[in-house]
Scaffold this motif. Sequence first.
Motif, PDB file in Angstrom:
ATOM      1  N   ILE A 172       0.852  -1.184   0.000  1.00  0.00           N
ATOM      2  CA  ILE A 172       0.000   0.000   0.000  1.00  0.00           C
ATOM      3  C   ILE A 172       0.890   1.238   0.000  1.00  0.00           C
ATOM      4  O   ILE A 172       1.779   1.374   0.843  1.00  0.00           O
ATOM      5  CB  ILE A 172      -0.928   0.036   1.224  1.00  0.00           C
ATOM      6  N   GLY A 173       0.670   2.116  -0.956  1.00  0.00           N
ATOM      7  CA  GLY A 173       1.388   3.384  -0.998  1.00  0.00           C
ATOM      8  C   GLY A 173       0.506   4.519  -0.524  1.00  0.00           C
ATOM      9  O   GLY A 173      -0.717   4.510  -0.755  1.00  0.00           O
ATOM     10  N   THR A 174       1.100   5.477   0.170  1.00  0.00           N
ATOM     11  CA  THR A 174       0.329   6.632   0.632  1.00  0.00           C
ATOM     12  C   THR A 174       0.969   7.922   0.131  1.00  0.00           C
ATOM     13  O   THR A 174       2.182   7.991  -0.068  1.00  0.00           O
ATOM     14  CB  THR A 174       0.250   6.679   2.170  1.00  0.00           C
ATOM     15  N   ARG A 191      -4.898  12.888   2.075  1.00  0.00           N
ATOM     16  CA  ARG A 191      -4.030  11.710   2.029  1.00  0.00           C
ATOM     17  C   ARG A 191      -4.745  10.558   1.341  1.00  0.00           C
ATOM     18  O   ARG A 191      -5.897  10.266   1.646  1.00  0.00           O
ATOM     19  CB  ARG A 191      -3.605  11.274   3.419  1.00  0.00           C
ATOM     20  N   GLU A 192      -4.027   9.921   0.432  1.00  0.00           N
ATOM     21  CA  GLU A 192      -4.582   8.790  -0.313  1.00  0.00           C
ATOM     22  C   GLU A 192      -3.805   7.510   0.008  1.00  0.00           C
ATOM     23  O   GLU A 192      -2.610   7.548   0.265  1.00  0.00           O
ATOM     24  CB  GLU A 192      -4.518   9.046  -1.815  1.00  0.00           C
ATOM     25  N   SER A 193      -4.506   6.396  -0.009  1.00  0.00           N
ATOM     26  CA  SER A 193      -3.885   5.074   0.121  1.00  0.00           C
ATOM     27  C   SER A 193      -4.224   4.289  -1.143  1.00  0.00           C
ATOM     28  O   SER A 193      -5.405   4.178  -1.503  1.00  0.00           O
ATOM     29  CB  SER A 193      -4.415   4.336   1.356  1.00  0.00           C
ATOM     30  N   VAL A 194      -3.181   3.773  -1.813  1.00  0.00           N
ATOM     31  CA  VAL A 194      -3.362   3.117  -3.109  1.00  0.00           C
ATOM     32  C   VAL A 194      -2.673   1.766  -3.111  1.00  0.00           C
ATOM     33  O   VAL A 194      -1.546   1.630  -2.612  1.00  0.00           O
ATOM     34  CB  VAL A 194      -2.779   3.996  -4.253  1.00  0.00           C
ATOM     35  N   ALA A 195      -3.350   0.773  -3.662  1.00  0.00           N
ATOM     36  CA  ALA A 195      -2.714  -0.545  -3.850  1.00  0.00           C
ATOM     37  C   ALA A 195      -1.634  -0.416  -4.923  1.00  0.00           C
ATOM     38  O   ALA A 195      -1.915  -0.065  -6.076  1.00  0.00           O
ATOM     39  CB  ALA A 195      -3.763  -1.568  -4.270  1.00  0.00           C
ATOM     40  N   VAL A 224       7.115  10.290  -9.928  1.00  0.00           N
ATOM     41  CA  VAL A 224       7.411   8.858  -9.913  1.00  0.00           C
ATOM     42  C   VAL A 224       8.461   8.570  -8.842  1.00  0.00           C
ATOM     43  O   VAL A 224       9.545   9.170  -8.843  1.00  0.00           O
ATOM     44  CB  VAL A 224       7.932   8.390 -11.287  1.00  0.00           C
ATOM     45  N   ALA A 225       8.139   7.675  -7.930  1.00  0.00           N
ATOM     46  CA  ALA A 225       9.092   7.257  -6.895  1.00  0.00           C
ATOM     47  C   ALA A 225       9.915   6.088  -7.423  1.00  0.00           C
ATOM     48  O   ALA A 225       9.366   5.094  -7.906  1.00  0.00           O
ATOM     49  CB  ALA A 225       8.347   6.854  -5.621  1.00  0.00           C
ATOM     50  N   TYR A 226      11.232   6.217  -7.352  1.00  0.00           N
ATOM     51  CA  TYR A 226      12.105   5.112  -7.775  1.00  0.00           C
ATOM     52  C   TYR A 226      13.455   5.237  -7.084  1.00  0.00           C
ATOM     53  O   TYR A 226      13.868   6.315  -6.654  1.00  0.00           O
ATOM     54  CB  TYR A 226      12.285   5.100  -9.295  1.00  0.00           C
TER      55      TYR A 226
END
Length: 330
Positions: A172-174, A191-195, A224-226
């Motif tokens: 889960i990403g927030t 705040r969002e929580s995403v699969a 983009v997180a990387y």
Amino acid sequence: MKILQIIRELESFAPLAYQESYDNAGLITGNAQWECTGALCTLDATLEVLMEAKEKKANLVVAHHPIVFKGLTKITGKNYVEEAIIYAIKNDIAIYAIHTNLDNVWGGVNSVIAEKIGLVNCCILQPKTSILTKLITFVPTPQLAQVQEALFAAGAGHIGEYSETSFRSEGIGTFRGSELSNPTIGTPGIRESVAETRLEVILPSYLELQVVAALKAAHPYEEVAYDLVPLRNANRRVGSGIVGQLPSPMEEKAFFSHISQVFGLKLVKHTPFLGKNLKKVALCGGAGSFLIRDAIAAGADCYISADIKYHEFFRRRQKAGSCRYWALGK
């Protein structure tokens, strides 16, 4: 066809990033944007070769050895290097060198020598390290396939004989975007929580910019997180020398005759025979004294090199133990 197109094909097989630090592979004279009128392949781009290229109306010479190996401080024509460079420039001839990068890639110079000898079960004798990177990114699960395919298409995911390799794990990403954000999912300020799926791939380090650009183009997120993680792992497909096995053991003199016949040699210098059959053979297509220890460590019965310095030959003769030591020459 532009010369640039030919260079791209050459470098797709033997990237410049894989040349040794002392080397000078790549375009040495000329302009990659020229239309190619013809190409001539050679070991050395000497003046005679360049004159032949002009006669045959070829404006590209692809050489193994770089005609300019060290920096030139003057170009007055006082030696063969300067003569060749002056001639190439005056006659609009591009010189491209593909040297240690061609030695170091799987399928390159050393691989071809091993194939001609008949070696099987081959591997790189001294694999290069620290030329791989791991990319880790986080993708909304519904868009995973499109991102993964983009990374593979950009050159990520190759490990040895395997392609499209990756690792995935669910989570889960927030996130919460500012009022200036434009999130793909959710609302600014909330705040969002995403699969999401954590996706990991390995890539050659020299492709980092290309792969990251592909990631950003395919990823749905505004930011983009990387992570890019340098790896010290050895790349088993890139490095110096080759070691392999003969299909069946050969007596030393028979092997001597075999390589003389295969390469059309009149002379093969070697350390004294040890009276044992040969099974495992290591080799290097260039000056290979730096790989002798690797050949011994690999358990090679014989080490073949194209060039060995006089004192190296006799010094190693004292220390090689059960490994015979050969130098090939005309």
